[in-house]
Design a protein around this motif. Structure first.
Motif, PDB file in Angstrom:
ATOM      1  N   GLY A  65      32.284  29.248  38.950  1.00 20.46           N
ATOM      2  CA  GLY A  65      33.110  29.816  40.001  1.00 20.46           C
ATOM      3  C   GLY A  65      34.509  30.155  39.538  1.00 20.46           C
ATOM      4  N   ALA A  66      35.072  29.322  38.667  1.00 21.75           N
ATOM      5  CA  ALA A  66      36.440  29.560  38.208  1.00 21.75           C
ATOM      6  C   ALA A  66      36.548  30.874  37.441  1.00 21.75           C
ATOM      7  N   ALA A  67      35.550  31.171  36.618  1.00 25.65           N
ATOM      8  CA  ALA A  67      35.562  32.431  35.863  1.00 25.65           C
ATOM      9  C   ALA A  67      35.463  33.629  36.805  1.00 25.65           C
ATOM     10  N   PHE A  68      34.606  33.516  37.810  1.00 26.39           N
ATOM     11  CA  PHE A  68      34.466  34.613  38.777  1.00 26.39           C
ATOM     12  C   PHE A  68      35.747  34.773  39.584  1.00 26.39           C
ATOM     13  N   GLU A  69      36.365  33.659  39.959  1.00 27.09           N
ATOM     14  CA  GLU A  69      37.616  33.724  40.706  1.00 27.09           C
ATOM     15  C   GLU A  69      38.694  34.462  39.935  1.00 27.09           C
ATOM     16  N   ARG A  70      38.800  34.184  38.649  1.00 27.51           N
ATOM     17  CA  ARG A  70      39.807  34.872  37.819  1.00 27.51           C
ATOM     18  C   ARG A  70      39.517  36.367  37.754  1.00 27.51           C
ATOM     19  N   ASP A  71      38.234  36.713  37.604  1.00 29.35           N
ATOM     20  CA  ASP A  71      37.840  38.118  37.527  1.00 29.35           C
ATOM     21  C   ASP A  71      38.122  38.829  38.846  1.00 29.35           C
ATOM     22  N   LEU A  72      37.738  38.200  39.959  1.00 32.42           N
ATOM     23  CA  LEU A  72      37.929  38.836  41.266  1.00 32.42           C
ATOM     24  C   LEU A  72      39.408  38.939  41.622  1.00 32.42           C
ATOM     25  N   ALA A  73      40.153  37.863  41.378  1.00 31.22           N
ATOM     26  CA  ALA A  73      41.588  37.884  41.705  1.00 31.22           C
ATOM     27  C   ALA A  73      42.305  39.010  40.972  1.00 31.22           C
ATOM     28  N   ALA A  74      41.900  39.273  39.737  1.00 28.96           N
ATOM     29  CA  ALA A  74      42.536  40.335  38.952  1.00 28.96           C
ATOM     30  C   ALA A  74      42.246  41.721  39.527  1.00 28.96           C
ATOM     31  N   ARG A  75      41.169  41.843  40.309  1.00 30.08           N
ATOM     32  CA  ARG A  75      40.806  43.122  40.918  1.00 30.08           C
ATOM     33  C   ARG A  75      41.489  43.330  42.270  1.00 30.08           C
ATOM     34  N   LEU A  76      41.955  42.229  42.890  1.00 30.36           N
ATOM     35  CA  LEU A  76      42.493  42.293  44.245  1.00 30.36           C
ATOM     36  C   LEU A  76      44.016  42.362  44.235  1.00 30.36           C
ATOM     37  N   VAL A  77      44.573  42.645  45.401  1.00 25.95           N
ATOM     38  CA  VAL A  77      46.016  42.696  45.536  1.00 25.95           C
ATOM     39  C   VAL A  77      46.396  42.211  46.930  1.00 25.95           C
ATOM     40  N   THR A  78      47.505  41.508  47.025  1.00 29.64           N
ATOM     41  CA  THR A  78      48.007  41.066  48.322  1.00 29.64           C
ATOM     42  C   THR A  78      48.895  42.154  48.922  1.00 29.64           C
ATOM     43  N   LEU A  79      49.312  41.921  50.153  1.00 30.05           N
ATOM     44  CA  LEU A  79      50.215  42.874  50.808  1.00 30.05           C
ATOM     45  C   LEU A  79      51.571  42.936  50.112  1.00 30.05           C
ATOM     46  N   GLU A  80      51.860  41.919  49.298  1.00 29.54           N
ATOM     47  CA  GLU A  80      53.093  41.916  48.515  1.00 29.54           C
ATOM     48  C   GLU A  80      52.933  42.671  47.198  1.00 29.54           C
ATOM     49  N   GLY A  81      51.720  43.145  46.922  1.00 29.84           N
ATOM     50  CA  GLY A  81      51.492  43.951  45.726  1.00 29.84           C
ATOM     51  C   GLY A  81      51.187  43.162  44.474  1.00 29.84           C
TER      52      GLY A  81
END
Length: 214
Positions: A65-81
Protein backbone atom coordinates in the motif's frame (compact mmCIF):
# COMPACT_ATOMS: atom_id res chain seq x y z
CA UNK A 1 -30.92 -24.64 -7.80
CA UNK A 2 -28.48 -22.08 -6.37
CA UNK A 3 -26.66 -23.14 -3.22
CA UNK A 4 -23.83 -20.61 -2.95
CA UNK A 5 -23.36 -16.83 -2.70
CA UNK A 6 -20.12 -15.06 -3.55
CA UNK A 7 -20.13 -11.44 -2.40
CA UNK A 8 -17.91 -8.37 -2.56
CA UNK A 9 -17.13 -6.20 0.47
CA UNK A 10 -16.46 -2.51 -0.32
CA UNK A 11 -19.52 -0.84 -1.79
CA UNK A 12 -21.69 -3.92 -1.18
CA UNK A 13 -21.43 -4.79 2.51
CA UNK A 14 -20.46 -1.17 3.10
CA UNK A 15 -21.79 2.16 1.94
CA UNK A 16 -20.62 3.24 -1.51
CA UNK A 17 -17.03 3.95 -2.43
CA UNK A 18 -18.07 7.21 -4.06
CA UNK A 19 -19.46 8.50 -0.75
CA UNK A 20 -16.24 7.63 1.09
CA UNK A 21 -14.12 9.22 -1.64
CA UNK A 22 -16.22 12.40 -1.55
CA UNK A 23 -15.58 12.76 2.19
CA UNK A 24 -11.85 12.23 1.71
CA UNK A 25 -11.66 14.74 -1.16
CA UNK A 26 -13.28 17.36 1.03
CA UNK A 27 -11.18 16.56 4.11
CA UNK A 28 -7.84 16.48 2.27
CA UNK A 29 -8.79 19.38 -0.04
CA UNK A 30 -8.08 17.30 -3.15
CA UNK A 31 -8.74 18.77 -6.59
CA UNK A 32 -11.74 16.54 -7.29
CA UNK A 33 -11.87 16.99 -11.07
CA UNK A 34 -8.20 16.10 -11.41
CA UNK A 35 -8.62 13.12 -9.05
CA UNK A 36 -11.51 11.74 -11.13
CA UNK A 37 -9.47 12.12 -14.32
CA UNK A 38 -6.52 10.24 -12.80
CA UNK A 39 -8.63 7.47 -11.30
CA UNK A 40 -10.77 7.05 -14.40
CA UNK A 41 -7.64 6.26 -16.37
CA UNK A 42 -6.26 3.89 -13.73
CA UNK A 43 -9.49 2.05 -12.96
CA UNK A 44 -10.82 1.87 -16.52
CA UNK A 45 -7.47 0.38 -17.51
CA UNK A 46 -7.52 -2.07 -14.60
CA UNK A 47 -11.02 -3.35 -15.30
CA UNK A 48 -11.26 -2.84 -19.03
CA UNK A 49 -8.20 -4.71 -20.24
CA UNK A 50 -5.24 -3.39 -22.21
CA UNK A 51 -2.26 -4.35 -20.06
CA UNK A 52 -1.09 -4.03 -16.50
CA UNK A 53 -0.92 -0.98 -14.24
CA UNK A 54 -0.39 -0.20 -10.55
CA UNK A 55 -3.97 -1.18 -9.64
CA UNK A 56 -3.42 -4.73 -10.88
CA UNK A 57 -0.26 -5.00 -8.80
CA UNK A 58 -1.85 -3.51 -5.69
CA UNK A 59 -4.90 -5.75 -5.83
CA UNK A 60 -2.79 -8.88 -6.24
CA UNK A 61 -0.49 -7.84 -3.40
CA UNK A 62 2.50 -7.52 -5.73
CA UNK A 63 3.19 -4.02 -4.37
CA UNK A 64 2.35 -2.79 -0.91
CA UNK A 65 0.00 0.00 0.00
CA UNK A 66 2.79 2.44 0.80
CA UNK A 67 4.27 2.12 -2.70
CA UNK A 68 0.86 2.68 -4.30
CA UNK A 69 0.21 5.65 -2.02
CA UNK A 70 3.44 7.31 -3.14
CA UNK A 71 2.59 6.68 -6.79
CA UNK A 72 -0.98 7.96 -6.48
CA UNK A 73 -0.07 10.99 -4.37
CA UNK A 74 2.44 12.05 -7.03
CA UNK A 75 -0.37 12.02 -9.61
CA UNK A 76 -2.81 14.06 -7.49
CA UNK A 77 -2.94 17.69 -6.45
CA UNK A 78 -4.65 19.57 -3.64
CA UNK A 79 -6.53 22.83 -3.99
CA UNK A 80 -3.32 24.48 -2.81
CA UNK A 81 -1.53 23.10 -5.87
CA UNK A 82 0.70 20.56 -4.10
CA UNK A 83 0.53 16.74 -3.88
CA UNK A 84 -1.40 15.34 -0.89
CA UNK A 85 0.40 13.56 1.94
CA UNK A 86 1.17 10.05 0.68
CA UNK A 87 1.42 8.27 4.03
CA UNK A 88 -1.98 6.90 5.05
CA UNK A 89 -3.63 8.00 1.80
CA UNK A 90 -5.53 4.74 1.27
CA UNK A 91 -6.71 4.65 4.88
CA UNK A 92 -8.10 8.16 4.52
CA UNK A 93 -9.76 7.30 1.20
CA UNK A 94 -11.67 4.38 2.72
CA UNK A 95 -12.33 5.88 6.16
CA UNK A 96 -15.88 6.82 5.15
CA UNK A 97 -16.99 3.21 4.59
CA UNK A 98 -19.85 2.24 6.91
CA UNK A 99 -21.29 -1.25 7.24
CA UNK A 100 -24.73 -1.86 5.79
CA UNK A 101 -26.55 -3.88 8.45
CA UNK A 102 -29.28 -5.07 6.08
CA UNK A 103 -26.68 -6.88 3.98
CA UNK A 104 -25.12 -8.52 7.03
CA UNK A 105 -28.55 -9.65 8.22
CA UNK A 106 -29.23 -11.06 4.76
CA UNK A 107 -26.02 -13.12 4.85
CA UNK A 108 -26.95 -14.59 8.22
CA UNK A 109 -30.32 -15.65 6.86
CA UNK A 110 -28.71 -17.08 3.74
CA UNK A 111 -26.42 -19.32 5.80
CA UNK A 112 -29.23 -20.36 8.15
CA UNK A 113 -31.00 -21.72 5.07
CA UNK A 114 -28.01 -23.90 4.18
CA UNK A 115 -26.59 -21.71 1.41
CA UNK A 116 -22.80 -21.42 1.42
CA UNK A 117 -21.22 -17.96 1.38
CA UNK A 118 -17.82 -16.66 0.29
CA UNK A 119 -16.43 -13.16 0.58
CA UNK A 120 -14.65 -12.32 -2.69
CA UNK A 121 -12.95 -8.94 -2.45
CA UNK A 122 -10.26 -6.99 -4.28
CA UNK A 123 -8.12 -5.37 -1.59
CA UNK A 124 -6.25 -2.07 -1.77
CA UNK A 125 -3.93 -2.97 1.11
CA UNK A 126 -6.82 -2.10 3.43
CA UNK A 127 -7.81 -3.57 6.77
CA UNK A 128 -11.08 -5.48 6.92
CA UNK A 129 -13.40 -5.50 9.97
CA UNK A 130 -13.37 -9.27 10.45
CA UNK A 131 -15.24 -9.50 13.75
CA UNK A 132 -18.15 -11.89 13.34
CA UNK A 133 -17.04 -13.18 9.96
CA UNK A 134 -17.20 -16.79 11.17
CA UNK A 135 -20.98 -16.54 11.30
CA UNK A 136 -21.18 -14.82 7.90
CA UNK A 137 -18.83 -16.70 5.59
CA UNK A 138 -17.86 -20.27 4.84
CA UNK A 139 -14.76 -18.94 3.06
CA UNK A 140 -12.91 -15.65 2.61
CA UNK A 141 -10.97 -14.83 -0.57
CA UNK A 142 -9.13 -11.50 -0.55
CA UNK A 143 -7.16 -10.65 -3.68
CA UNK A 144 -3.97 -9.43 -2.02
CA UNK A 145 -3.79 -12.59 0.09
CA UNK A 146 -4.19 -15.04 -2.80
CA UNK A 147 -2.29 -13.18 -5.54
CA UNK A 148 -5.29 -13.03 -7.87
CA UNK A 149 -7.89 -10.35 -8.54
CA UNK A 150 -11.32 -9.86 -10.03
CA UNK A 151 -12.17 -10.00 -12.89
CA UNK A 152 -9.57 -12.72 -13.51
CA UNK A 153 -11.32 -16.10 -14.00
CA UNK A 154 -8.82 -17.86 -11.75
CA UNK A 155 -9.96 -16.01 -8.61
CA UNK A 156 -13.55 -17.09 -9.24
CA UNK A 157 -12.42 -20.68 -9.69
CA UNK A 158 -10.44 -20.40 -6.48
CA UNK A 159 -13.46 -19.06 -4.57
CA UNK A 160 -15.70 -21.82 -5.92
CA UNK A 161 -13.14 -24.38 -4.81
CA UNK A 162 -13.12 -22.92 -1.31
CA UNK A 163 -16.84 -23.62 -0.90
CA UNK A 164 -16.86 -26.78 -3.02
CA UNK A 165 -19.51 -25.71 -5.50
CA UNK A 166 -19.70 -25.38 -9.31
CA UNK A 167 -20.31 -21.97 -10.81
CA UNK A 168 -23.76 -22.98 -12.04
CA UNK A 169 -24.91 -23.33 -8.42
CA UNK A 170 -23.70 -19.89 -7.31
CA UNK A 171 -24.59 -16.22 -7.55
CA UNK A 172 -22.05 -13.40 -7.33
CA UNK A 173 -22.86 -9.94 -5.95
CA UNK A 174 -20.60 -6.99 -6.82
CA UNK A 175 -20.86 -3.26 -7.50
CA UNK A 176 -18.47 -3.31 -10.49
CA UNK A 177 -20.07 -4.41 -13.74
CA UNK A 178 -16.83 -5.81 -15.22
CA UNK A 179 -16.64 -8.28 -12.36
CA UNK A 180 -20.25 -9.34 -12.84
CA UNK A 181 -19.67 -9.94 -16.56
CA UNK A 182 -16.58 -12.04 -15.77
CA UNK A 183 -18.57 -14.18 -13.33
CA UNK A 184 -21.42 -14.69 -15.79
CA UNK A 185 -18.94 -15.84 -18.44
CA UNK A 186 -18.07 -18.68 -16.06
CA UNK A 187 -21.69 -19.70 -15.58
CA UNK A 188 -22.15 -17.88 -12.27
CA UNK A 189 -25.34 -15.84 -11.89
CA UNK A 190 -24.64 -12.16 -11.25
CA UNK A 191 -26.30 -9.37 -9.30
CA UNK A 192 -24.97 -5.89 -10.05
CA UNK A 193 -25.35 -4.24 -6.64
CA UNK A 194 -26.92 -0.79 -6.52
CA UNK A 195 -28.49 -0.76 -3.06
CA UNK A 196 -29.38 -3.23 -0.32
CA UNK A 197 -33.09 -3.42 -1.00
CA UNK A 198 -32.85 -4.17 -4.73
CA UNK A 199 -30.02 -6.68 -4.22
CA UNK A 200 -31.89 -8.55 -1.49
CA UNK A 201 -35.06 -8.60 -3.59
CA UNK A 202 -33.17 -10.09 -6.54
CA UNK A 203 -31.37 -12.59 -4.33
CA UNK A 204 -34.67 -13.71 -2.76
CA UNK A 205 -35.96 -14.46 -6.24
CA UNK A 206 -32.86 -16.41 -7.26
CA UNK A 207 -32.62 -18.42 -4.03
CA UNK A 208 -36.39 -18.72 -3.55
CA UNK A 209 -36.02 -17.59 0.05
CA UNK A 210 -37.41 -14.81 2.21
CA UNK A 211 -34.53 -12.78 3.60
CA UNK A 212 -34.38 -10.03 6.23
CA UNK A 213 -34.07 -6.45 5.11
CA UNK A 214 -34.01 -3.02 6.73
Amino acid sequence: MLTGVLIDWGGVLTTSLSDSIARWIAADRIDGDHYREVMRELVDHAYGGGGENAVHALERGEIDGAAFERDLAARLVTLEGVPPVAEGLLTRMFAGFERVDAMYDMLRDVRKNGVKTCLLSNSWSNEYPRDGWDELFDAVVISGEVGMRKPEPRIFHHALGQIGLPGEECVFIDDIEANILAARALGIAGIHHQDANSTITELESLLRLTLRRA
